[in-house]
Design a protein around this motif. Structure first.
Motif, PDB file in Angstrom:
ATOM      1  N   GLU A 162       0.837  -1.195   0.000  1.00  0.00           N
ATOM      2  CA  GLU A 162       0.000   0.000   0.000  1.00  0.00           C
ATOM      3  C   GLU A 162       0.866   1.237   0.000  1.00  0.00           C
ATOM      4  O   GLU A 162       2.030   1.204   0.388  1.00  0.00           O
ATOM      5  CB  GLU A 162      -0.896   0.046   1.247  1.00  0.00           C
ATOM      6  CG  GLU A 162      -2.072  -0.851   1.213  1.00  0.00           C
ATOM      7  CD  GLU A 162      -2.967  -0.635   2.423  1.00  0.00           C
ATOM      8  OE1 GLU A 162      -2.908   0.454   3.035  1.00  0.00           O
ATOM      9  OE2 GLU A 162      -3.717  -1.557   2.743  1.00  0.00           O
ATOM     10  N   LYS A 163       0.248   2.335  -0.407  1.00  0.00           N
ATOM     11  CA  LYS A 163       0.947   3.612  -0.400  1.00  0.00           C
ATOM     12  C   LYS A 163      -0.038   4.655   0.104  1.00  0.00           C
ATOM     13  O   LYS A 163      -1.193   4.681  -0.320  1.00  0.00           O
ATOM     14  CB  LYS A 163       1.425   3.948  -1.810  1.00  0.00           C
ATOM     15  CG  LYS A 163       2.210   5.217  -1.886  1.00  0.00           C
ATOM     16  CD  LYS A 163       2.697   5.426  -3.305  1.00  0.00           C
ATOM     17  CE  LYS A 163       3.453   6.732  -3.410  1.00  0.00           C
ATOM     18  NZ  LYS A 163       3.923   6.961  -4.777  1.00  0.00           N
ATOM     19  N   ARG A 164       0.382   5.514   1.015  1.00  0.00           N
ATOM     20  CA  ARG A 164      -0.476   6.563   1.556  1.00  0.00           C
ATOM     21  C   ARG A 164       0.188   7.911   1.344  1.00  0.00           C
ATOM     22  O   ARG A 164       1.402   8.021   1.288  1.00  0.00           O
ATOM     23  CB  ARG A 164      -0.691   6.369   3.060  1.00  0.00           C
ATOM     24  CG  ARG A 164      -1.483   5.183   3.420  1.00  0.00           C
ATOM     25  CD  ARG A 164      -1.779   5.251   4.897  1.00  0.00           C
ATOM     26  NE  ARG A 164      -2.058   3.936   5.408  1.00  0.00           N
ATOM     27  CZ  ARG A 164      -2.197   3.647   6.684  1.00  0.00           C
ATOM     28  NH1 ARG A 164      -2.048   4.600   7.576  1.00  0.00           N
ATOM     29  NH2 ARG A 164      -2.465   2.431   7.064  1.00  0.00           N
ATOM     30  N   ILE A 165      -0.642   8.944   1.299  1.00  0.00           N
ATOM     31  CA  ILE A 165      -0.143  10.306   1.195  1.00  0.00           C
ATOM     32  C   ILE A 165      -0.532  11.029   2.476  1.00  0.00           C
ATOM     33  O   ILE A 165      -1.705  11.046   2.862  1.00  0.00           O
ATOM     34  CB  ILE A 165      -0.722  11.030  -0.032  1.00  0.00           C
ATOM     35  CG1 ILE A 165      -0.249  10.326  -1.306  1.00  0.00           C
ATOM     36  CG2 ILE A 165      -0.304  12.491  -0.038  1.00  0.00           C
ATOM     37  CD1 ILE A 165      -0.834  10.920  -2.566  1.00  0.00           C
ATOM     38  N   PHE A 166       0.428  11.600   3.129  1.00  0.00           N
ATOM     39  CA  PHE A 166       0.195  12.361   4.360  1.00  0.00           C
ATOM     40  C   PHE A 166       0.361  13.840   4.064  1.00  0.00           C
ATOM     41  O   PHE A 166       1.312  14.244   3.386  1.00  0.00           O
ATOM     42  CB  PHE A 166       1.193  11.948   5.447  1.00  0.00           C
ATOM     43  CG  PHE A 166       1.043  10.539   5.908  1.00  0.00           C
ATOM     44  CD1 PHE A 166       0.058  10.201   6.806  1.00  0.00           C
ATOM     45  CD2 PHE A 166       1.897   9.545   5.447  1.00  0.00           C
ATOM     46  CE1 PHE A 166      -0.085   8.901   7.233  1.00  0.00           C
ATOM     47  CE2 PHE A 166       1.762   8.249   5.866  1.00  0.00           C
ATOM     48  CZ  PHE A 166       0.773   7.932   6.771  1.00  0.00           C
ATOM     49  N   ARG A 167      -0.527  14.661   4.580  1.00  0.00           N
ATOM     50  CA  ARG A 167      -0.434  16.109   4.417  1.00  0.00           C
ATOM     51  C   ARG A 167       0.128  16.692   5.699  1.00  0.00           C
ATOM     52  O   ARG A 167      -0.433  16.552   6.761  1.00  0.00           O
ATOM     53  CB  ARG A 167      -1.796  16.698   4.111  1.00  0.00           C
ATOM     54  CG  ARG A 167      -2.384  16.183   2.817  1.00  0.00           C
ATOM     55  CD  ARG A 167      -3.221  17.271   2.163  1.00  0.00           C
ATOM     56  NE  ARG A 167      -3.719  16.808   0.893  1.00  0.00           N
ATOM     57  CZ  ARG A 167      -3.139  17.090  -0.261  1.00  0.00           C
ATOM     58  NH1 ARG A 167      -2.051  17.839  -0.285  1.00  0.00           N
ATOM     59  NH2 ARG A 167      -3.645  16.656  -1.382  1.00  0.00           N
ATOM     60  N   ALA A 172       2.182  17.775   0.461  1.00  0.00           N
ATOM     61  CA  ALA A 172       1.925  16.337   0.363  1.00  0.00           C
ATOM     62  C   ALA A 172       3.247  15.586   0.447  1.00  0.00           C
ATOM     63  O   ALA A 172       4.201  15.900  -0.271  1.00  0.00           O
ATOM     64  CB  ALA A 172       1.217  16.018  -0.943  1.00  0.00           C
ATOM     65  N   THR A 174       4.871  11.454   0.903  1.00  0.00           N
ATOM     66  CA  THR A 174       4.538  10.038   0.838  1.00  0.00           C
ATOM     67  C   THR A 174       5.279   9.251   1.872  1.00  0.00           C
ATOM     68  O   THR A 174       6.296   9.605   2.347  1.00  0.00           O
ATOM     69  CB  THR A 174       4.857   9.442  -0.546  1.00  0.00           C
ATOM     70  OG1 THR A 174       6.216   9.662  -0.820  1.00  0.00           O
ATOM     71  CG2 THR A 174       3.978  10.056  -1.591  1.00  0.00           C
TER      72      THR A 174
END
Length: 174
Positions: A162-167, A172, A174
């Motif tokens: 999985e890959k998520r993007i955090f702000r 942004a 990753t």
């Protein structure tokens, strides 16, 4: 050998108790009495310190003794043993391994265990690293941890699932 004897090369003089009125000089009599009182205070304080230290020791100390053919669990600490695989999270790793059979009592505090033939560690352990096996309901890691492989010392992921993007601060990442 006392520290006095090591420093000066001869045994310290013995101090005998002063019998009152052995001298006609009042100042000598007073100094001898104060010396005896000081020595008594020092002995009493040493005895109190000794009993306090014994109390702390006895509070946590347990005598452990095993017989030949007893089954024990073995506590291994990978961060102290350089031949063992180092886990990134020491707190989450197994504490006890086994159970292993006691083959021989080497000394009062050292026991030889029957380890598997694949184990590459010495088979004599201090009593503080052993825990007696009681019953069959305790879950422990049955195998010893593997030895560090010199060709591949680090773990690498096989695939990214999985890959998520955090702000963070309006940017942004990753």
């Amino acid at each position: 050998m006392s520290t006095f004897q090591a420093l000066y090369g001869y045994a310290p003089p013995s101090i005998i108790l002063y019998l009152s009125s052995c001298t006609s000089v009042a100042l000598v009599d007073q100094q001898q009495k104060s010396r005896d009182a000081l020595l008594a205070t020092i002995k009493r304080n040493m005895q109190l310190a000794r009993s306090r230290m014994n109390g702390f020791y006895d509070k946590k100390h347990t005598e452990r003794e095993f017989e030949v053919d007893d089954w024990v669990y073995l506590k291994l600490q990978p961060y102290k043993q350089h031949s063992m695989h180092k886990n990134e999270f020491h707190k989450l790793s197994q504490r006890y391994y086994g159970s292993f059979q006691v083959i021989e009592k080497v000394r009062n505090v050292a026991y030889k265990l029957k380890l598997p033939t694949t184990a590459r560690i010495h088979n004599v352990f201090h009593v503080s690293l052993l825990k007696k096996k009681l019953g069959n309901t305790v879950l422990v890691e049955p195998q010893l941890p593997r030895i560090t492989d010199p060709e591949n010392p680090k773990w690498e992921p096989m695939a990214m699932l999985e890959k998520r993007i955090f702000r963070k601060n309006s940017a942004a990442t990753t």
